[in-house]
Design an enzyme around this catalytic site. Structure first.
Site, short mmCIF file in Angstrom:
data_model
loop_
_atom_site.label_atom_id
_atom_site.label_comp_id
_atom_site.label_asym_id
_atom_site.label_seq_id
_atom_site.Cartn_x
_atom_site.Cartn_y
_atom_site.Cartn_z
N HIS A 67 45.66 46.29 41.10
CA HIS A 67 46.05 45.01 42.16
C HIS A 67 47.67 45.19 41.88
O HIS A 67 47.73 45.59 41.81
CB HIS A 67 45.51 43.70 42.08
CG HIS A 67 44.04 43.50 42.47
ND1 HIS A 67 42.88 44.03 42.14
CD2 HIS A 67 44.58 42.95 43.99
CE1 HIS A 67 41.74 43.51 43.00
NE2 HIS A 67 43.21 43.02 43.91
N GLY A 111 42.61 47.13 38.85
CA GLY A 111 42.03 47.46 39.92
C GLY A 111 41.94 48.46 40.21
O GLY A 111 41.51 49.42 41.27
N TYR A 141 37.68 38.26 36.56
CA TYR A 141 37.40 39.75 37.12
C TYR A 141 36.21 38.84 37.61
O TYR A 141 35.15 38.16 37.10
CB TYR A 141 37.34 40.75 36.08
CG TYR A 141 37.57 41.67 37.36
CD1 TYR A 141 39.23 42.47 37.67
CD2 TYR A 141 36.68 42.09 37.48
CE1 TYR A 141 39.68 43.33 37.97
CE2 TYR A 141 36.95 43.42 38.26
CZ TYR A 141 38.35 43.95 38.55
OH TYR A 141 38.84 45.00 39.25
C1 LCV Z 1 52.51 44.86 41.84
C2 LCV Z 1 53.99 46.11 39.79
C3 LCV Z 1 52.90 46.72 39.97
C4 LCV Z 1 51.67 46.34 40.50
N1 LCV Z 1 51.70 45.07 41.34
O1 LCV Z 1 57.78 51.22 36.16
O2 LCV Z 1 42.41 44.52 36.72
S1 LCV Z 1 43.15 42.83 37.37
O3 LCV Z 1 42.35 41.29 36.81
O4 LCV Z 1 44.67 42.74 36.15
C5 LCV Z 1 44.02 43.46 38.65
C6 LCV Z 1 44.47 41.48 39.13
C7 LCV Z 1 44.46 43.88 38.82
O5 LCV Z 1 44.48 45.27 39.14
O6 LCV Z 1 46.22 44.02 38.35
C8 LCV Z 1 46.81 44.93 38.18
C9 LCV Z 1 47.05 45.75 36.77
N2 LCV Z 1 47.78 46.38 36.89
C10 LCV Z 1 48.79 46.55 35.62
O7 LCV Z 1 48.70 45.85 34.94
C11 LCV Z 1 49.83 47.17 35.38
C12 LCV Z 1 51.44 46.98 35.22
N3 LCV Z 1 52.27 47.84 35.70
C13 LCV Z 1 52.29 48.58 34.55
O8 LCV Z 1 51.78 48.71 33.81
C14 LCV Z 1 53.88 49.74 34.68
O9 LCV Z 1 54.24 49.15 36.47
C15 LCV Z 1 53.54 51.32 34.77
C16 LCV Z 1 53.02 51.50 33.85
C17 LCV Z 1 52.12 51.79 35.96
C18 LCV Z 1 54.85 51.94 35.00
O10 LCV Z 1 55.27 51.72 34.28
P1 LCV Z 1 57.28 51.70 35.23
O11 LCV Z 1 57.73 51.84 33.78
O12 LCV Z 1 56.83 53.94 35.36
P2 LCV Z 1 57.84 49.47 35.65
O13 LCV Z 1 56.72 49.13 34.96
O14 LCV Z 1 58.84 49.64 35.73
O15 LCV Z 1 57.45 49.09 38.06
C19 LCV Z 1 58.11 49.06 39.30
C20 LCV Z 1 58.40 48.70 39.14
O16 LCV Z 1 56.74 48.03 39.55
C21 LCV Z 1 56.13 47.07 39.67
C22 LCV Z 1 56.95 46.61 38.48
O17 LCV Z 1 56.84 45.36 38.81
C23 LCV Z 1 58.53 46.81 39.00
O18 LCV Z 1 59.12 46.51 39.79
P3 LCV Z 1 60.25 45.98 39.64
O19 LCV Z 1 61.37 47.68 40.26
O20 LCV Z 1 60.77 44.88 40.98
O21 LCV Z 1 61.02 46.15 38.45
N4 LCV Z 1 54.97 47.16 39.97
C24 LCV Z 1 54.69 47.93 38.53
N5 LCV Z 1 52.76 48.14 38.76
N6 LCV Z 1 50.29 46.46 39.65
N7 LCV Z 1 54.15 45.50 40.96
#
Ligand code: LCV
Ligand code: LCV
Length: 262
Positions: A67, A111, A141
């Protein structure tokens, strides 16, 4: 065919391929991205197309970051309501009259995990990982989403996957029935197309009706209205909680959340 901003659509023989082109947001399931996928599914729903593949670009590190957390309501609203774009997409895929294959490379989150679970066949790189993350954010969820998750994999395993939010390996995901095949990265496309092309040779009307029979049978769960409303009330308590707000705030502040159970 390719007037989309967030996906690229390609047709190979009788296979429609929807490739994510939203890498700048790590293929987060934002409404705008999902709208493109939904539109492409409508366009590809023609007799000459027999199977659809959803894929991330070759070499992707992240298949989908789940998401778009920016689009989750801050509080006092169900974050996963019936009209949520991801809910519409998973329902559309499950009701789609052709097999939809998820071709997975990279990490799958939240998601995104449910998205692949809503497809018919999942073929993944042996290096892909899968994480179900609601408890990282304090998200209650929704019932259909949980049903999509526990239907294919055992309850104990899914409880550990969800309660720890620990990513699992492709090998583990294969073992518990989430994946159909895992292959090395450089064989992923050929393996996926091999299965897609085999499906294209089979009787499409029989496939369509058997897919719908399977959906109806799998969803034939008796849950009485009182129980459903009780669960919805429990979910409201959670998405109205301080913990839900703490989960979102901690994500944006890039710090570990401190959940207090309120
Ligand atoms: C918005 C994001 C996201 C993101 N949304 O890059 O299943 S539920 O109930 O949880 C449901 C509600 C759901 O699906 O929630 C989302 C669940 N997703 C996650 O938990 C994944 C969160 N993201 C991460 O763990 C990392 O971003 C990953 C491992 C995917 C990639 O890591 P990496 O180091 O390559 P960054 O974390 O630096 O992310 C780059 C930018 O994308 C944003 C994140 O906040 C960052 O923003 P800034 O550039 O402003 O710092 N981002 C990542 N995922 N789901 N925004
Ligand atoms: C009538 C046959 C059959 C047969 N019926 O020997 O699940 S559903 O929805 O599909 C459902 C409707 C169903 O169960 O449909 C039937 C599904 N069965 C198959 O697809 C298997 C078809 N048969 C074969 O693939 C081969 O026959 C096998 C691999 C079973 C055996 O091969 P083999 O070379 O040893 P033949 O193919 O030469 O078969 C000998 C004779 O039996 C007939 C076949 O047409 C042939 O007839 P002729 O001697 O007139 O040439 N036969 C085989 N299976 N299910 N007839």
């Amino acid at each position: 065919m390719n007037n989309y901003e967030f996906i690229n659509v390609e047709i190979k023989d009788r296979v429609g391929i929807i490739e994510f082109n939203y890498v700048k947001k790590l293929n987060a399931l934002s409404e705008c991205f999902i709208q493109d996928i939904l539109h492409a599914l409508i366009v590809l729903n023609v007799p000459e197309i027999r199977c659809v593949i959803l894929r991330a670009p070759k070499g992707s590190k992240v298949f989908s970051s789940g998401h778009d957390i920016n689009e989750l309501p801050k509080t006092k609203r169900d974050p996963l309501s019936y009209q949520d774009p991801l809910r519409i997409l998973t329902r559309t895929i499950q009701r789609y009259p052709k097999p939809v294959i998820a071709m997975v490379q990279g990490s799958v989150w939240g998601g995104g995990f449910e998205l692949i679970m809503s497809t018919d066949i999942v073929i993944a790189s042996d290096k892909s990982t899968f994480a179900m993350t609601p408890v990282n954010l304090g998200v209650p969820y929704n019932v259909v989403g949980i049903h999509n998750l526990i239907r294919d994999a055992g309850l104990h395993v899914m409880k550990e996957v969800i309660f720890t939010a620990n990513p699992i390996t492709a090998e583990k995901a294969l073992k518990i029935g989430i994946l159909n095949h895992i292959v090395p990265d450089d064989e992923l496309e050929s393996k996926t197309l091999e299965i897609a092309n085999l499906i294209c040779e089979k009787a499409p009307l029989a496939i369509e009706v058997i897919k719908e029979e399977m959906r109806v049978l799998c969803e034939a769960n008796a849950i009485n209205p009182d129980e459903f409303e009780r669960i919805q009330g429990l979910r409201r308590y959670v998405y109205d909680s301080l913990d839900y707000q703490e989960g979102l705030t901690a994500f944006f502040e890039k710090r570990k959340p401190n959940f207090i159970g309120k």
